[in-house]
Design a protein around this motif. Structure first.
Motif: not given
Length: 245
Positions: A21-33
């Motif tokens: 989740a953190n890695g995808l968020g760092a790429l600019g994605l909005c992440v559902g946990v």
């Protein structure tokens, strides 16, 4: 509709799931946990937001139809589509000392519990979210598997694969087989689905035994979640490349 890509990571409140989740968020994605435990879920969301990630909580028990339906409705209300699904939630099942699950004394209820989460949960979540994934221009699905899912490696006496795990290991082999069937069904649709092996990662799942960090374990899943169009599908990957079935 927002151009920001929307991702859902199941079992994302800790360990490899959180790192994905953190890695995808760092790429600019909005992440559902996605996570069952409210306190842990919201703590993870707050931590991700503090790190600059656009994150939101998704109450989700992958073994419960109502929970999965509610999670799907939440994502539809919030974003109207889903671009990335990472099926990370999983359980090992009770083990004897040394991570042993002896097939000769295996409790069938244990097998059912492991398969319910590791396989049926993936099918349940994936199928519920497919309508939202089909609305994406670049839908990607990643199923988090394990090196112990490889029958080739398990059957090779020259490869050190660890102890016998007669519930957990076959559940991941089952997951890999299901991944291939989805890939066949998705042929020519633009949906790419693959299995990711994180390696032996030091998390509470492994009793914090293992040489790899959660961030290292998340790397392959993040790469598969952000594949370009025309990328591989129906395959099993680790950092070094394709894992043999």
């Amino acid at each position: 509709m927002s151009e920001t890509k929307i991702a859902l990571v199941t079992g994302a409140n800790k360990g490899i799931g959180y790192a994905i989740a953190n890695g995808l968020g760092a790429l600019g994605l909005c992440v559902g946990v996605g996570a069952r435990d409210e306190v842990r879920r919201e703590t993870a969301v707050e931590k991700l937001r503090a790190a600059g990630v656009d994150a939101f909580g998704v109450p989700l028990d992958v073994t419960d139809d109502r929970s999965v339906t509610a999670a799907t409705e939440l994502i539809e209300r919030r974003a109207g589509r889903l671009d990335v699904l990472v099926n990370n939630a999983g359980v090992s099942g009770e083990m004897d000392p040394g991570w042993l699950q002896d097939p000769t004394t295996l409790d069938l209820e244990l097998v059912r519990t492991v398969v319910e989460t590791n396989v049926l949960g993936v099918v349940r979540v994936t199928n519920a979210l497919l309508p939202l994934l089909r609305r994406s221009a670049t839908p990607r699905i990643v199923n988090v598997s394990s090196s112990v899912a490889s029958l080739t490696r398990q059957a090779d006496p020259d490869i050190e694969i660890g102890p016998v795990m007669a519930a957990y290991a076959p559940s991941k082999t089952f997951l890999n087989a299901v991944t291939v069937q989805y890939a066949r069904q998705f042929a020519d649709t633009g949906i790419l689905i693959n299995a990711a092996c994180p390696g032996l990662v030091a998390t509470d799942f492994t009793g914090f035994q293992g040489p790899r960090t959660p961030e290292q374990g998340a790397a392959t899943a993040i790469r598969l979640a952000t594949l370009p169009d025309g990328g591989p599908t129906g395959s099993f990957f680790e950092d070094a490349g394709v894992v043999p079935w």
